[in-house]
Design a protein around this motif. Structure first.
Motif, PDB file in Angstrom:
ATOM      1  N   SER A   1     -24.661  -4.826 -13.817  1.00  0.00           N
ATOM      2  CA  SER A   1     -25.255  -5.600 -14.917  1.00  0.00           C
ATOM      3  C   SER A   1     -24.586  -6.960 -15.055  1.00  0.00           C
ATOM      4  O   SER A   1     -25.254  -7.989 -15.224  1.00  0.00           O
ATOM      5  CB  SER A   1     -25.121  -4.819 -16.228  1.00  0.00           C
ATOM      6  N   ASP A   2     -23.257  -6.947 -14.964  1.00  0.00           N
ATOM      7  CA  ASP A   2     -22.540  -8.213 -15.084  1.00  0.00           C
ATOM      8  C   ASP A   2     -22.876  -9.140 -13.919  1.00  0.00           C
ATOM      9  O   ASP A   2     -23.070 -10.352 -14.116  1.00  0.00           O
ATOM     10  CB  ASP A   2     -21.036  -7.941 -15.133  1.00  0.00           C
ATOM     11  N   ALA A   3     -22.939  -8.539 -12.695  1.00  0.00           N
ATOM     12  CA  ALA A   3     -23.279  -9.365 -11.531  1.00  0.00           C
ATOM     13  C   ALA A   3     -24.699  -9.924 -11.649  1.00  0.00           C
ATOM     14  O   ALA A   3     -24.954 -11.093 -11.317  1.00  0.00           O
ATOM     15  CB  ALA A   3     -23.133  -8.545 -10.252  1.00  0.00           C
ATOM     16  N   THR A   4     -25.635  -9.065 -12.112  1.00  0.00           N
ATOM     17  CA  THR A   4     -27.008  -9.524 -12.287  1.00  0.00           C
ATOM     18  C   THR A   4     -27.079 -10.661 -13.316  1.00  0.00           C
ATOM     19  O   THR A   4     -27.775 -11.660 -13.143  1.00  0.00           O
ATOM     20  CB  THR A   4     -27.901  -8.356 -12.732  1.00  0.00           C
ATOM     21  N   ARG A   5     -26.351 -10.469 -14.431  1.00  0.00           N
ATOM     22  CA  ARG A   5     -26.346 -11.512 -15.457  1.00  0.00           C
ATOM     23  C   ARG A   5     -25.795 -12.822 -14.906  1.00  0.00           C
ATOM     24  O   ARG A   5     -26.360 -13.906 -15.129  1.00  0.00           O
ATOM     25  CB  ARG A   5     -25.503 -11.028 -16.642  1.00  0.00           C
ATOM     26  N   GLN A   6     -24.668 -12.713 -14.149  1.00  0.00           N
ATOM     27  CA  GLN A   6     -24.087 -13.931 -13.585  1.00  0.00           C
ATOM     28  C   GLN A   6     -25.033 -14.585 -12.587  1.00  0.00           C
ATOM     29  O   GLN A   6     -25.157 -15.829 -12.541  1.00  0.00           O
ATOM     30  CB  GLN A   6     -22.745 -13.580 -12.896  1.00  0.00           C
ATOM     31  N   SER A   7     -25.713 -13.715 -11.782  1.00  0.00           N
ATOM     32  CA  SER A   7     -26.630 -14.293 -10.794  1.00  0.00           C
ATOM     33  C   SER A   7     -27.829 -14.965 -11.470  1.00  0.00           C
ATOM     34  O   SER A   7     -28.293 -16.025 -11.024  1.00  0.00           O
ATOM     35  CB  SER A   7     -27.116 -13.204  -9.828  1.00  0.00           C
ATOM     36  N   GLU A   8     -28.312 -14.339 -12.558  1.00  0.00           N
ATOM     37  CA  GLU A   8     -29.440 -14.951 -13.279  1.00  0.00           C
ATOM     38  C   GLU A   8     -29.017 -16.269 -13.912  1.00  0.00           C
ATOM     39  O   GLU A   8     -29.786 -17.254 -13.931  1.00  0.00           O
ATOM     40  CB  GLU A   8     -29.949 -13.998 -14.351  1.00  0.00           C
ATOM     41  N   ILE A   9     -27.774 -16.290 -14.438  1.00  0.00           N
ATOM     42  CA  ILE A   9     -27.280 -17.544 -15.016  1.00  0.00           C
ATOM     43  C   ILE A   9     -27.187 -18.621 -13.936  1.00  0.00           C
ATOM     44  O   ILE A   9     -27.620 -19.779 -14.109  1.00  0.00           O
ATOM     45  CB  ILE A   9     -25.909 -17.310 -15.673  1.00  0.00           C
TER      46      ILE A   9
ATOM     47  N   ARG B   1     -28.798 -18.663 -11.054  1.00  0.00           N
ATOM     48  CA  ARG B   1     -30.138 -19.025 -10.597  1.00  0.00           C
ATOM     49  C   ARG B   1     -30.821 -19.958 -11.599  1.00  0.00           C
ATOM     50  O   ARG B   1     -31.505 -20.931 -11.220  1.00  0.00           O
ATOM     51  CB  ARG B   1     -30.962 -17.758 -10.386  1.00  0.00           C
ATOM     52  N   GLY B   2     -30.649 -19.660 -12.867  1.00  0.00           N
ATOM     53  CA  GLY B   2     -31.251 -20.525 -13.890  1.00  0.00           C
ATOM     54  C   GLY B   2     -30.672 -21.926 -13.848  1.00  0.00           C
ATOM     55  O   GLY B   2     -31.402 -22.929 -13.979  1.00  0.00           O
TER      56      GLY B   2
ATOM     57  N   ALA C   1     -29.344 -23.317 -11.236  1.00  0.00           N
ATOM     58  CA  ALA C   1     -29.827 -23.966 -10.009  1.00  0.00           C
ATOM     59  C   ALA C   1     -31.273 -24.454 -10.173  1.00  0.00           C
ATOM     60  O   ALA C   1     -31.625 -25.573  -9.748  1.00  0.00           O
ATOM     61  CB  ALA C   1     -29.710 -22.994  -8.841  1.00  0.00           C
ATOM     62  N   ASP C   2     -32.094 -23.595 -10.801  1.00  0.00           N
ATOM     63  CA  ASP C   2     -33.483 -24.004 -11.029  1.00  0.00           C
ATOM     64  C   ASP C   2     -33.542 -25.226 -11.939  1.00  0.00           C
ATOM     65  O   ASP C   2     -34.346 -26.151 -11.724  1.00  0.00           O
ATOM     66  CB  ASP C   2     -34.277 -22.849 -11.645  1.00  0.00           C
ATOM     67  N   ALA C   3     -32.690 -25.206 -12.951  1.00  0.00           N
ATOM     68  CA  ALA C   3     -32.679 -26.353 -13.863  1.00  0.00           C
ATOM     69  C   ALA C   3     -32.246 -27.611 -13.127  1.00  0.00           C
ATOM     70  O   ALA C   3     -32.815 -28.701 -13.319  1.00  0.00           O
ATOM     71  CB  ALA C   3     -31.737 -26.069 -15.030  1.00  0.00           C
ATOM     72  N   GLU C   4     -31.233 -27.479 -12.271  1.00  0.00           N
ATOM     73  CA  GLU C   4     -30.774 -28.643 -11.517  1.00  0.00           C
ATOM     74  C   GLU C   4     -31.853 -29.113 -10.543  1.00  0.00           C
ATOM     75  O   GLU C   4     -32.083 -30.312 -10.372  1.00  0.00           O
ATOM     76  CB  GLU C   4     -29.484 -28.289 -10.779  1.00  0.00           C
ATOM     77  N   ARG C   5     -32.520 -28.142  -9.891  1.00  0.00           N
ATOM     78  CA  ARG C   5     -33.614 -28.517  -8.975  1.00  0.00           C
ATOM     79  C   ARG C   5     -34.734 -29.250  -9.715  1.00  0.00           C
ATOM     80  O   ARG C   5     -35.247 -30.263  -9.255  1.00  0.00           O
ATOM     81  CB  ARG C   5     -34.150 -27.250  -8.310  1.00  0.00           C
ATOM     82  N   ASN C   6     -35.123 -28.704 -10.854  1.00  0.00           N
ATOM     83  CA  ASN C   6     -36.191 -29.347 -11.625  1.00  0.00           C
ATOM     84  C   ASN C   6     -35.771 -30.730 -12.100  1.00  0.00           C
ATOM     85  O   ASN C   6     -36.593 -31.664 -12.171  1.00  0.00           O
ATOM     86  CB  ASN C   6     -36.550 -28.464 -12.821  1.00  0.00           C
TER      87      ASN C   6
END
Length: 292
Positions: A219-227, A229-230, A232-237
Protein backbone atom coordinates in the motif's frame (compact mmCIF):
# COMPACT_ATOMS: atom_id res chain seq x y z
CA UNK A 1 55.69 -95.78 90.09
CA UNK A 2 52.35 -95.28 91.72
CA UNK A 3 53.26 -91.66 92.46
CA UNK A 4 54.09 -90.94 88.79
CA UNK A 5 50.89 -92.55 87.66
CA UNK A 6 48.92 -90.21 89.89
CA UNK A 7 50.95 -87.08 89.08
CA UNK A 8 50.69 -87.21 85.29
CA UNK A 9 46.87 -87.21 85.15
CA UNK A 10 46.79 -84.41 87.71
CA UNK A 11 49.16 -82.30 85.61
CA UNK A 12 47.07 -83.02 82.52
CA UNK A 13 43.92 -81.93 84.32
CA UNK A 14 45.60 -78.73 85.47
CA UNK A 15 46.86 -77.96 81.93
CA UNK A 16 43.43 -78.63 80.44
CA UNK A 17 41.82 -76.47 83.13
CA UNK A 18 44.22 -73.62 82.45
CA UNK A 19 43.65 -73.82 78.70
CA UNK A 20 39.89 -73.93 79.10
CA UNK A 21 39.99 -70.89 81.37
CA UNK A 22 41.68 -68.72 78.77
CA UNK A 23 39.85 -67.18 75.83
CA UNK A 24 40.72 -64.55 73.22
CA UNK A 25 38.37 -61.87 71.94
CA UNK A 26 39.00 -60.76 68.35
CA UNK A 27 38.89 -57.03 67.59
CA UNK A 28 35.90 -57.68 65.32
CA UNK A 29 33.91 -59.31 68.12
CA UNK A 30 32.28 -58.78 71.48
CA UNK A 31 31.93 -61.59 74.00
CA UNK A 32 29.68 -62.58 76.88
CA UNK A 33 30.79 -64.82 79.72
CA UNK A 34 27.87 -67.01 80.82
CA UNK A 35 27.53 -69.08 83.92
CA UNK A 36 24.65 -71.54 83.88
CA UNK A 37 23.03 -69.43 81.16
CA UNK A 38 23.31 -66.19 83.11
CA UNK A 39 25.50 -63.26 82.01
CA UNK A 40 28.31 -62.68 84.45
CA UNK A 41 30.62 -60.52 82.39
CA UNK A 42 30.77 -58.55 79.13
CA UNK A 43 34.05 -58.52 77.23
CA UNK A 44 34.12 -55.77 74.55
CA UNK A 45 37.85 -54.99 74.41
CA UNK A 46 39.92 -57.26 72.19
CA UNK A 47 42.63 -59.40 73.78
CA UNK A 48 43.22 -62.23 76.24
CA UNK A 49 40.82 -62.89 79.10
CA UNK A 50 39.95 -65.60 81.62
CA UNK A 51 36.91 -67.51 82.80
CA UNK A 52 36.15 -70.34 85.17
CA UNK A 53 36.71 -73.63 83.37
CA UNK A 54 33.78 -75.95 82.85
CA UNK A 55 31.40 -73.69 84.78
CA UNK A 56 31.50 -70.66 82.50
CA UNK A 57 31.22 -70.43 78.73
CA UNK A 58 31.95 -67.70 76.22
CA UNK A 59 29.52 -66.53 73.52
CA UNK A 60 30.90 -64.27 70.80
CA UNK A 61 28.98 -61.80 68.62
CA UNK A 62 30.06 -59.88 65.54
CA UNK A 63 30.91 -56.25 66.32
CA UNK A 64 31.04 -55.11 62.69
CA UNK A 65 28.33 -53.32 60.71
CA UNK A 66 26.09 -55.99 59.23
CA UNK A 67 23.84 -55.80 56.17
CA UNK A 68 20.37 -57.26 55.79
CA UNK A 69 18.33 -57.39 52.58
CA UNK A 70 14.54 -57.30 52.83
CA UNK A 71 12.33 -59.57 50.84
CA UNK A 72 10.56 -57.46 48.15
CA UNK A 73 7.73 -55.65 49.90
CA UNK A 74 4.46 -54.41 48.39
CA UNK A 75 3.33 -51.02 49.70
CA UNK A 76 0.30 -48.87 48.92
CA UNK A 77 1.04 -45.11 48.92
CA UNK A 78 -1.59 -42.49 49.70
CA UNK A 79 -2.64 -42.31 46.02
CA UNK A 80 -3.45 -46.08 45.99
CA UNK A 81 -0.81 -46.78 43.37
CA UNK A 82 0.78 -50.06 44.48
CA UNK A 83 4.57 -50.37 44.42
CA UNK A 84 7.08 -53.17 44.97
CA UNK A 85 9.93 -51.96 47.19
CA UNK A 86 13.30 -53.68 47.48
CA UNK A 87 15.39 -52.35 50.38
CA UNK A 88 18.23 -53.21 52.71
CA UNK A 89 19.42 -52.09 56.14
CA UNK A 90 22.80 -51.81 57.81
CA UNK A 91 23.02 -52.36 61.55
CA UNK A 92 25.33 -53.49 64.34
CA UNK A 93 25.01 -55.15 67.73
CA UNK A 94 25.43 -52.20 70.06
CA UNK A 95 24.50 -53.78 73.41
CA UNK A 96 25.46 -57.47 73.58
CA UNK A 97 23.92 -57.94 77.01
CA UNK A 98 20.52 -56.65 75.89
CA UNK A 99 20.91 -58.53 72.64
CA UNK A 100 21.42 -61.79 74.51
CA UNK A 101 18.43 -61.15 76.74
CA UNK A 102 16.23 -60.34 73.73
CA UNK A 103 17.12 -63.21 71.38
CA UNK A 104 18.52 -65.84 73.76
CA UNK A 105 20.15 -68.74 71.97
CA UNK A 106 18.65 -67.69 68.62
CA UNK A 107 21.71 -65.55 67.92
CA UNK A 108 22.24 -63.14 65.08
CA UNK A 109 19.90 -64.84 62.62
CA UNK A 110 16.96 -64.62 65.02
CA UNK A 111 17.75 -60.94 65.64
CA UNK A 112 17.94 -60.30 61.89
CA UNK A 113 14.49 -61.84 61.37
CA UNK A 114 13.00 -59.68 64.12
CA UNK A 115 14.72 -56.63 62.63
CA UNK A 116 13.16 -57.55 59.27
CA UNK A 117 9.70 -57.42 60.82
CA UNK A 118 10.39 -54.03 62.40
CA UNK A 119 11.76 -52.48 59.22
CA UNK A 120 9.03 -53.90 57.00
CA UNK A 121 6.35 -52.48 59.31
CA UNK A 122 8.03 -49.06 59.42
CA UNK A 123 8.53 -49.07 55.64
CA UNK A 124 4.84 -49.76 55.06
CA UNK A 125 3.84 -47.03 57.50
CA UNK A 126 6.16 -44.33 56.12
CA UNK A 127 5.66 -45.07 52.42
CA UNK A 128 1.91 -45.45 52.94
CA UNK A 129 1.70 -41.87 54.20
CA UNK A 130 3.08 -40.25 51.02
CA UNK A 131 2.26 -40.36 47.31
CA UNK A 132 3.98 -42.63 44.82
CA UNK A 133 5.53 -39.58 43.15
CA UNK A 134 7.31 -38.75 46.41
CA UNK A 135 8.65 -42.31 46.63
CA UNK A 136 9.89 -42.26 43.04
CA UNK A 137 11.41 -38.78 43.25
CA UNK A 138 14.99 -37.86 44.10
CA UNK A 139 13.77 -36.60 47.50
CA UNK A 140 13.12 -40.09 48.84
CA UNK A 141 16.30 -39.90 50.95
CA UNK A 142 14.15 -38.11 53.54
CA UNK A 143 11.74 -41.07 53.52
CA UNK A 144 14.59 -43.53 54.14
CA UNK A 145 15.74 -41.38 57.05
CA UNK A 146 12.23 -41.46 58.52
CA UNK A 147 12.12 -45.25 58.27
CA UNK A 148 15.46 -45.53 60.04
CA UNK A 149 14.52 -43.08 62.79
CA UNK A 150 11.21 -44.80 63.49
CA UNK A 151 12.91 -48.22 63.64
CA UNK A 152 15.66 -47.09 66.03
CA UNK A 153 13.62 -47.34 69.24
CA UNK A 154 12.34 -50.87 68.53
CA UNK A 155 15.77 -52.00 67.35
CA UNK A 156 17.36 -50.65 70.54
CA UNK A 157 15.13 -53.00 72.55
CA UNK A 158 16.94 -55.83 70.76
CA UNK A 159 20.35 -54.33 71.49
CA UNK A 160 20.72 -53.34 67.83
CA UNK A 161 21.70 -50.00 66.34
CA UNK A 162 20.18 -49.26 62.92
CA UNK A 163 22.84 -47.43 60.94
CA UNK A 164 21.08 -46.91 57.63
CA UNK A 165 18.08 -47.95 55.54
CA UNK A 166 18.16 -47.78 51.74
CA UNK A 167 15.60 -48.37 48.99
CA UNK A 168 17.38 -50.25 46.22
CA UNK A 169 14.53 -50.50 43.73
CA UNK A 170 10.97 -49.30 43.49
CA UNK A 171 8.90 -50.97 40.78
CA UNK A 172 5.29 -51.31 39.80
CA UNK A 173 3.59 -54.70 40.08
CA UNK A 174 3.69 -56.54 36.73
CA UNK A 175 -0.08 -56.27 36.28
CA UNK A 176 0.11 -52.47 36.58
CA UNK A 177 2.99 -51.90 34.18
CA UNK A 178 0.89 -52.04 30.99
CA UNK A 179 -1.77 -49.69 32.37
CA UNK A 180 0.89 -47.28 33.62
CA UNK A 181 2.66 -47.36 30.26
CA UNK A 182 -0.58 -46.56 28.41
CA UNK A 183 -1.36 -43.73 30.82
CA UNK A 184 2.13 -42.27 30.40
CA UNK A 185 1.82 -42.63 26.62
CA UNK A 186 -1.55 -40.81 26.64
CA UNK A 187 -0.10 -38.02 28.78
CA UNK A 188 2.87 -37.59 26.44
CA UNK A 189 0.58 -37.57 23.39
CA UNK A 190 -1.59 -34.92 25.06
CA UNK A 191 1.48 -32.82 25.83
CA UNK A 192 2.65 -33.24 22.22
CA UNK A 193 -0.79 -32.16 20.92
CA UNK A 194 -0.68 -29.11 23.18
CA UNK A 195 2.77 -28.20 21.90
CA UNK A 196 1.65 -28.62 18.28
CA UNK A 197 -1.43 -26.46 18.91
CA UNK A 198 0.70 -23.76 20.53
CA UNK A 199 3.15 -23.97 17.63
CA UNK A 200 0.37 -23.65 15.07
CA UNK A 201 -1.05 -20.68 16.95
CA UNK A 202 2.35 -18.98 17.02
CA UNK A 203 2.85 -19.75 13.30
CA UNK A 204 -0.56 -18.25 12.52
CA UNK A 205 0.36 -15.09 14.42
CA UNK A 206 3.63 -14.86 12.50
CA UNK A 207 1.84 -15.37 9.16
CA UNK A 208 -0.80 -12.78 10.02
CA UNK A 209 1.91 -10.30 11.00
CA UNK A 210 3.81 -11.01 7.77
CA UNK A 211 0.66 -10.64 5.65
CA UNK A 212 -0.18 -7.37 7.37
CA UNK A 213 3.37 -6.14 6.79
CA UNK A 214 3.14 -7.10 3.10
CA UNK A 215 -0.16 -5.25 2.70
CA UNK A 216 1.25 -2.19 4.44
CA UNK A 217 4.42 -2.24 2.32
CA UNK A 218 2.48 -2.71 -0.95
CA UNK A 219 0.00 0.00 0.00
CA UNK A 220 2.78 2.39 0.89
CA UNK A 221 4.67 1.56 -2.31
CA UNK A 222 1.50 2.00 -4.37
CA UNK A 223 0.79 5.34 -2.70
CA UNK A 224 4.35 6.52 -3.33
CA UNK A 225 4.20 5.36 -6.94
CA UNK A 226 0.87 7.12 -7.49
CA UNK A 227 2.31 10.29 -5.97
CA UNK A 228 5.39 10.00 -8.19
CA UNK A 229 3.23 9.25 -11.25
CA UNK A 230 0.98 12.19 -10.49
CA UNK A 231 3.94 14.50 -10.06
CA UNK A 232 5.41 13.21 -13.36
CA UNK A 233 2.11 13.69 -15.16
CA UNK A 234 1.82 17.17 -13.74
CA UNK A 235 5.35 17.99 -14.86
CA UNK A 236 4.67 16.52 -18.32
CA UNK A 237 1.48 18.53 -18.68
CA UNK A 238 3.34 21.62 -17.53
CA UNK A 239 5.96 21.01 -20.22
CA UNK A 240 3.25 20.46 -22.84
CA UNK A 241 1.43 23.54 -21.72
CA UNK A 242 4.61 25.58 -21.85
CA UNK A 243 5.40 24.21 -25.30
CA UNK A 244 1.88 24.87 -26.47
CA UNK A 245 2.06 28.38 -25.16
CA UNK A 246 5.41 29.06 -26.87
CA UNK A 247 4.35 27.85 -30.35
CA UNK A 248 0.69 26.75 -30.60
CA UNK A 249 0.91 25.99 -34.31
CA UNK A 250 3.90 23.68 -33.91
CA UNK A 251 2.27 22.01 -30.93
CA UNK A 252 -0.88 21.38 -32.96
CA UNK A 253 1.24 20.00 -35.82
CA UNK A 254 3.11 17.68 -33.39
CA UNK A 255 -0.10 16.34 -31.88
CA UNK A 256 -1.52 15.69 -35.34
CA UNK A 257 1.59 13.77 -36.41
CA UNK A 258 1.46 11.71 -33.26
CA UNK A 259 -2.19 10.93 -33.90
CA UNK A 260 -1.42 9.89 -37.49
CA UNK A 261 1.37 7.61 -36.26
CA UNK A 262 -0.92 5.88 -33.77
CA UNK A 263 -3.90 5.65 -36.12
CA UNK A 264 -2.13 4.50 -39.26
CA UNK A 265 -0.27 1.51 -37.84
CA UNK A 266 -0.18 -0.63 -41.02
CA UNK A 267 0.09 -0.25 -44.76
CA UNK A 268 -3.57 -1.17 -45.32
CA UNK A 269 -5.12 1.05 -42.70
CA UNK A 270 -8.58 2.27 -43.59
CA UNK A 271 -10.37 5.17 -41.98
CA UNK A 272 -13.85 6.42 -42.85
CA UNK A 273 -14.19 10.14 -42.15
CA UNK A 274 -16.38 12.92 -43.39
CA UNK A 275 -14.77 15.26 -45.96
CA UNK A 276 -14.80 18.23 -43.66
CA UNK A 277 -13.23 16.34 -40.71
CA UNK A 278 -10.30 18.21 -39.20
CA UNK A 279 -8.24 15.09 -38.55
CA UNK A 280 -6.35 15.34 -41.88
CA UNK A 281 -6.06 19.11 -41.96
CA UNK A 282 -2.30 19.00 -42.33
CA UNK A 283 -2.52 16.40 -45.10
CA UNK A 284 -5.05 18.50 -46.90
CA UNK A 285 -2.77 21.47 -46.60
CA UNK A 286 0.06 19.48 -48.17
CA UNK A 287 -2.20 18.35 -51.01
CA UNK A 288 -3.32 21.96 -51.57
CA UNK A 289 0.23 23.15 -51.66
CA UNK A 290 1.11 20.46 -54.19
CA UNK A 291 -1.83 21.42 -56.41
CA UNK A 292 -0.90 25.05 -56.25
Amino acid sequence: MNKSAFLLPAVAVVVVGLLSSVFIVDERQKALVLQFGQIVRVKEDPGLSFKLPLIQEVVRYDDRILSRDFEPLEVTPSDDRRLIVDAFARYRIADVERFRQAVGDGGEEAAARRLDSILRAETREVLGSVSSNDILSVDRAALMLRIRNQAIAEANALGLQVVDVRLKRTDLPPENLAATYERMKAEREREAADEIARGNEAAQRVRAGADRTVVELVSDATRQSEITRGEADAERNAIFAESFGSDPEFFEFYRSMTAYSRALTSENSTMVLSPDNEFFNYLKSDEGASAN
